[in-house]
Design a protein around this motif. Structure first.
Motif, mmCIF file in Angstrom:
data_model
loop_
_atom_site.group_PDB
_atom_site.id
_atom_site.type_symbol
_atom_site.label_atom_id
_atom_site.label_comp_id
_atom_site.label_asym_id
_atom_site.label_seq_id
_atom_site.Cartn_x
_atom_site.Cartn_y
_atom_site.Cartn_z
ATOM 1 N N GLY A 71 -19.772 18.009 37.361
ATOM 2 C CA GLY A 71 -19.436 17.720 35.974
ATOM 3 C C GLY A 71 -17.961 17.764 35.660
ATOM 4 O O GLY A 71 -17.539 17.230 34.624
ATOM 5 N N ARG A 72 -17.156 18.372 36.531
ATOM 6 C CA ARG A 72 -15.714 18.420 36.277
ATOM 7 C C ARG A 72 -15.080 17.034 36.353
ATOM 8 O O ARG A 72 -13.949 16.841 35.885
ATOM 9 C CB ARG A 72 -15.035 19.367 37.273
ATOM 10 N N VAL A 73 -15.780 16.057 36.959
ATOM 11 C CA VAL A 73 -15.279 14.678 36.983
ATOM 12 C C VAL A 73 -15.572 14.055 35.626
ATOM 13 O O VAL A 73 -16.707 13.733 35.292
ATOM 14 C CB VAL A 73 -15.936 13.859 38.107
ATOM 15 N N THR A 74 -14.542 13.886 34.825
ATOM 16 C CA THR A 74 -14.702 13.388 33.457
ATOM 17 C C THR A 74 -14.507 11.882 33.343
ATOM 18 O O THR A 74 -14.988 11.269 32.396
ATOM 19 C CB THR A 74 -13.701 14.079 32.526
ATOM 20 N N ASP A 75 -13.795 11.281 34.318
ATOM 21 C CA ASP A 75 -13.457 9.864 34.219
ATOM 22 C C ASP A 75 -13.471 9.213 35.595
ATOM 23 O O ASP A 75 -12.992 9.794 36.572
ATOM 24 C CB ASP A 75 -12.068 9.682 33.599
ATOM 25 N N ILE A 76 -14.025 8.002 35.645
ATOM 26 C CA ILE A 76 -13.990 7.172 36.848
ATOM 27 C C ILE A 76 -13.412 5.828 36.438
ATOM 28 O O ILE A 76 -13.993 5.117 35.613
ATOM 29 C CB ILE A 76 -15.387 6.980 37.451
ATOM 30 N N ALA A 77 -12.249 5.474 36.989
ATOM 31 C CA ALA A 77 -11.599 4.205 36.665
ATOM 32 C C ALA A 77 -11.567 3.324 37.903
ATOM 33 O O ALA A 77 -11.141 3.771 38.974
ATOM 34 C CB ALA A 77 -10.180 4.452 36.156
ATOM 35 N N VAL A 78 -12.038 2.090 37.768
ATOM 36 C CA VAL A 78 -12.037 1.169 38.903
ATOM 37 C C VAL A 78 -11.104 0.007 38.618
ATOM 38 O O VAL A 78 -10.948 -0.421 37.470
ATOM 39 C CB VAL A 78 -13.458 0.659 39.219
ATOM 40 N N ALA A 79 -10.476 -0.497 39.672
ATOM 41 C CA ALA A 79 -9.549 -1.621 39.544
ATOM 42 C C ALA A 79 -9.805 -2.607 40.666
ATOM 43 O O ALA A 79 -9.962 -2.220 41.821
ATOM 44 C CB ALA A 79 -8.106 -1.120 39.609
ATOM 45 N N GLY A 80 -9.870 -3.878 40.337
ATOM 46 C CA GLY A 80 -10.128 -4.905 41.340
ATOM 47 C C GLY A 80 -11.428 -4.655 42.066
ATOM 48 O O GLY A 80 -11.513 -4.800 43.287
ATOM 49 N N SER A 81 -12.472 -4.328 41.325
ATOM 50 C CA SER A 81 -13.727 -3.885 41.938
ATOM 51 C C SER A 81 -14.635 -5.047 42.324
ATOM 52 O O SER A 81 -14.880 -5.948 41.524
ATOM 53 C CB SER A 81 -14.479 -2.968 40.970
ATOM 54 N N PRO A 82 -15.224 -4.999 43.539
ATOM 55 C CA PRO A 82 -16.247 -5.967 43.913
ATOM 56 C C PRO A 82 -17.624 -5.562 43.407
ATOM 57 O O PRO A 82 -18.601 -6.297 43.608
ATOM 58 C CB PRO A 82 -16.213 -5.920 45.446
ATOM 59 N N GLY A 83 -17.720 -4.407 42.753
ATOM 60 C CA GLY A 83 -18.983 -3.876 42.261
ATOM 61 C C GLY A 83 -19.108 -2.405 42.628
ATOM 62 O O GLY A 83 -18.390 -1.903 43.495
ATOM 63 N N MET A 84 -20.033 -1.719 41.961
ATOM 64 C CA MET A 84 -20.191 -0.283 42.173
ATOM 65 C C MET A 84 -21.599 0.080 42.640
ATOM 66 O O MET A 84 -22.034 1.206 42.507
ATOM 67 C CB MET A 84 -19.842 0.475 40.889
ATOM 68 N N ARG A 85 -22.326 -0.885 43.195
ATOM 69 C CA ARG A 85 -23.702 -0.676 43.664
ATOM 70 C C ARG A 85 -24.615 -0.277 42.518
ATOM 71 O O ARG A 85 -25.527 0.546 42.681
ATOM 72 C CB ARG A 85 -23.753 0.379 44.778
ATOM 73 N N ALA A 86 -24.377 -0.835 41.359
ATOM 74 C CA ALA A 86 -25.202 -0.563 40.182
ATOM 75 C C ALA A 86 -25.172 -1.779 39.278
ATOM 76 O O ALA A 86 -24.212 -2.560 39.286
ATOM 77 C CB ALA A 86 -24.688 0.663 39.433
ATOM 78 N N ASP A 87 -26.229 -1.952 38.490
ATOM 79 C CA ASP A 87 -26.301 -3.070 37.551
ATOM 80 C C ASP A 87 -25.511 -2.805 36.285
ATOM 81 O O ASP A 87 -25.080 -3.736 35.606
ATOM 82 C CB ASP A 87 -27.753 -3.364 37.179
ATOM 83 N N ASN A 88 -25.340 -1.528 35.956
ATOM 84 C CA ASN A 88 -24.610 -1.152 34.745
ATOM 85 C C ASN A 88 -24.217 0.306 34.838
ATOM 86 O O ASN A 88 -24.555 1.001 35.816
ATOM 87 C CB ASN A 88 -25.468 -1.404 33.491
ATOM 88 N N VAL A 89 -23.489 0.767 33.823
ATOM 89 C CA VAL A 89 -23.005 2.147 33.827
ATOM 90 C C VAL A 89 -24.157 3.141 33.900
ATOM 91 O O VAL A 89 -24.076 4.150 34.605
ATOM 92 C CB VAL A 89 -22.125 2.406 32.579
ATOM 93 N N ARG A 90 -25.220 2.868 33.191
ATOM 94 C CA ARG A 90 -26.377 3.786 33.231
ATOM 95 C C ARG A 90 -26.915 3.945 34.650
ATOM 96 O O ARG A 90 -27.353 5.022 35.039
ATOM 97 C CB ARG A 90 -27.482 3.293 32.302
ATOM 98 N N GLY A 91 -26.860 2.867 35.421
ATOM 99 C CA GLY A 91 -27.357 2.910 36.783
ATOM 100 C C GLY A 91 -26.537 3.782 37.711
ATOM 101 O O GLY A 91 -26.996 4.133 38.801
ATOM 102 N N LEU A 92 -25.326 4.145 37.284
ATOM 103 C CA LEU A 92 -24.495 5.024 38.104
ATOM 104 C C LEU A 92 -24.968 6.473 38.038
ATOM 105 O O LEU A 92 -24.648 7.275 38.918
ATOM 106 C CB LEU A 92 -23.030 4.951 37.648
ATOM 107 N N GLY A 93 -25.691 6.811 36.979
ATOM 108 C CA GLY A 93 -26.222 8.166 36.861
ATOM 109 C C GLY A 93 -25.168 9.230 36.662
ATOM 110 O O GLY A 93 -25.318 10.357 37.147
ATOM 111 N N THR A 94 -24.092 8.909 35.964
ATOM 112 C CA THR A 94 -23.018 9.869 35.754
ATOM 113 C C THR A 94 -22.738 10.048 34.262
ATOM 114 O O THR A 94 -22.942 9.125 33.459
ATOM 115 C CB THR A 94 -21.717 9.410 36.452
#
Length: 403
Positions: free
Chosen positions: A287-310
Motif C-alpha cells: 500500500g505504500r505505493v501511491t502512484d504508478i506513472a507509465v510513459a510510452g507504454s505498449p500496455g499494462m496486461r490489463a483492459d483498464n485500471v480496475r483490472g490492475l487490482g491496485t
C-alpha cells in the motif's frame, strides 16, 4: 446485408493481422537472441550458496530469501564490525539482500564491482575470446570502474549475463518519498548509463527526476532509484511481446518496494516495457505505493485500471511522435500487452507530455512529462498538467500532500 469492409470487425481483423505479421517477422529475424549461460552457476548464486553455509560469531547465517524484516533484525543484532565482515566475505549476497542496511549494501556492491572489474580485465586478454568479446569485456570493465566510485550508491548488482543493476540518488534511509524508475527493453549494465542520449538510460532518467523533484519541493526529503534489477527483453522480439520477462521482473520489483526502509511513500515511473512490469506487479505491490506513472507504454496486461487490482493512482503519458502509438494495443494468445493506457476507456489519469520527443524523451529536462512526474513524486498533485489542458486528470485528488 452489411459488407465485411464496413463491419465494425474490420478494425479488429486488421489489428490482428498486423500483430501476427509483426511478431512472425520479429521471431524469424533473430532479434530475440539473448545472451545465454545455460548450465552455468552465476557468481551471485555461488555467493548465496556460500552464505547459506556460513556463520558469524558462532551463529548460522539466516536464509537469504527470508522476509526483509527478518533479515533486517538479523543485521541489527550484529556489531558494525560483524556487518562489515559479512559484506567483505559475501559482497554479492549482502549487496543484493533486501533487508540489509542500504549503506552496507552500497559498500558490499562496491567490493563486488571491484571483483567483477578484475575479472573483465583478465577477459580482455583472453585469446579464447573473439575481438568483439574482448571489446565487450573492456566496456564492462570500464563501466564497473565508474560504478564503484565512492559517490555512487549501487543498491543491487549482478554481473551474470548482460547484468542487472540498481542505483540510488538521494538519502534512501531518510527519504519521505521514494521514486523508482523502471526501464524497458535493452537495459543491462552497459546501457544503464549513457554519455549520448543520457536521458534515455536509467541513470539519466533517475538523475533528471531527482533534480526535478528537488526543484519542485526543496523541503521534501526525496530519493530516486534507477532500477534495472530485472532481465529486460533484448530488442523488439517475442520476449518484448510477451510478459515472460515482466513476470519475473514484477516479483523482483515487489521485493524491492516491500523492503525499502522507513515509511516513505513510493511512486513508480515505468517506461515502455517497464510499464508491463509495473502492470503485472500492480496487484501485489504494498500500500505504500501511491502512484504508478507509465510513459510510452505498449500496455499494462490489463483492459483498464480496475483490472490492475491496485489502489495506487495510475497516470499515463505519451508524446505526439512516439512510435509506440502505432503498436497494436491488444493481447492475443499471450502476444501483446492489452489496452492503451492513454485511451479514454483505460481510465488512467492522462498527463501532458508536451515538448517530449520520440519514445525515449520523457525524462528530458524542460518537458511537461518530467515536470509532471516530479510533481507526482513529491505529492504536489495540484501542479500536475493534464493532457487535455483541463483538470480532469486531477479529479478526486485535493491539493498538495507533499511531506
Amino acid at each position: 446485408m452489411t459488407s465485411f469492409d464496413s463491419s465494425p470487425q474490420l478494425g479488429i481483423w486488421r489489428a490482428l493481422l498486423a500483430l501476427t505479421v509483426v511478431f512472425v517477422m520479429l521471431a524469424t529475424t533473430g532479434w530475440t537472441a539473448v545472451r545465454q549461460n545455460k548450465g552455468a552457476t552465476s557468481p551471485l548464486e555461488a555467493t548465496l550458496a556460500a552464505w547459506e553455509r556460513g556463520q558469524i560469531a558462532g551463529r548460522d547465517l539466516p536464509d537469504p530469501g527470508a522476509p526483509a524484516d527478518r533479515l533486517a533484525r538479523f543485521f541489527a543484532s550484529l556489531t558494525a564490525h560483524q556487518r562489515d565482515r559479512l559484506a567483505a566475505r559475501y559482497p554479492l549476497a549482502v549487496g543484493n539482500m533486501n533487508g540489509a542496511p542500504v549503506t552496507l549494501r552500497y559498500r558490499a556492491n562496491r567490493l563486488a564491482l571491484q571483483q567483477a572489474r578484475l575479472i573483465e580485465r583478465e577477459r580482455m586478454h583472453d585469446d579464447r575470446l573473439s575481438p568483439v568479446g574482448k571489446q565487450e569485456a573492456e566496456r564492462r570493465m570500464k563501466r564497473f570502474g565508474v560504478m564503484m566510485r565512492p559517490e555512487r550508491q549501487v543498491l543491487a548488482f549482478d554481473p551474470m549475463g548482460a547484468g542487472r543493476m540498481a542505483e540510488v540518488f538521494g538519502d534512501l534511509d531518510r527519504a519521505r518519498r521514494v521514486s523508482v524508475v523502471v526501464p524497458g527493453v535493452d537495459t543491462n549494465v552497459l546501457t544503464f548509463e549513457r554519455t549520448q542520449r543520457r536521458y534515455a538510460a536509467p541513470v539519466g532518467m533517475a538523475r533528471a527526476l531527482y533534480r526535478a523533484e528537488r526543484a519542485a519541493a526543496p523541503g521534501t526529503r526525496t530519493a530516486v532509484i534507477a532500477w534495472a534489477d530485472y532481465t529486460a527483453p533484448v530488442g523488439l522480439g517475442v520476449d518484448a511481446a510477451t510478459s515472460m520477462r515482466a513476470d519475473n521482473g514484477a516479483v523482483r520489483l515487489d521485493s524491492l518496494v516491500s523492503a525499502l526502509p522507513g515509511r516513505a511513500r513510493v511512486a513508480l515511473y515505468c517506461h515502455s516495457y517497464g510499464s508491463v512490469v509495473c502492470g503485472v506487479a500492480a496487484r501485489r505491490l504494498p500500500g505504500r505505493v501511491t502512484d504508478i506513472a507509465v510513459a510510452g507504454s505498449p500496455g499494462m496486461r490489463a483492459d483498464n485500471v480496475r483490472g490492475l487490482g491496485t489502489r495506487a493512482r495510475v497516470w499515463a503519458a505519451r508524446d505526439s511522435d512516439d512510435w509506440i502509438e502505432d503498436v497494436p494495443h491488444m493481447e492475443v494468445g499471450g502476444l501483446g500487452h492489452g489496452a492503451d493506457p492513454v485511451s479514454a476507456g483505460f481510465g488512467a489519469r492522462v498527463v501532458s507530455a508536451d515538448r517530449a520527443r520520440g519514445h525515449t524523451g520523457y525524462f528530458e529536462p524542460g518537458t511537461d512529462s518530467l515536470s509532471n512526474f516530479a510533481q507526482i513524486g513529491v505529492g504536489a498533485y495540484d501542479a500536475v498538467r493534464c493532457a487535455a489542458g483541463n483538470g480532469a486528470c486531477r479529479d478526486g485528488i485535493s491539493g498538495t500532500t507533499a511531506a
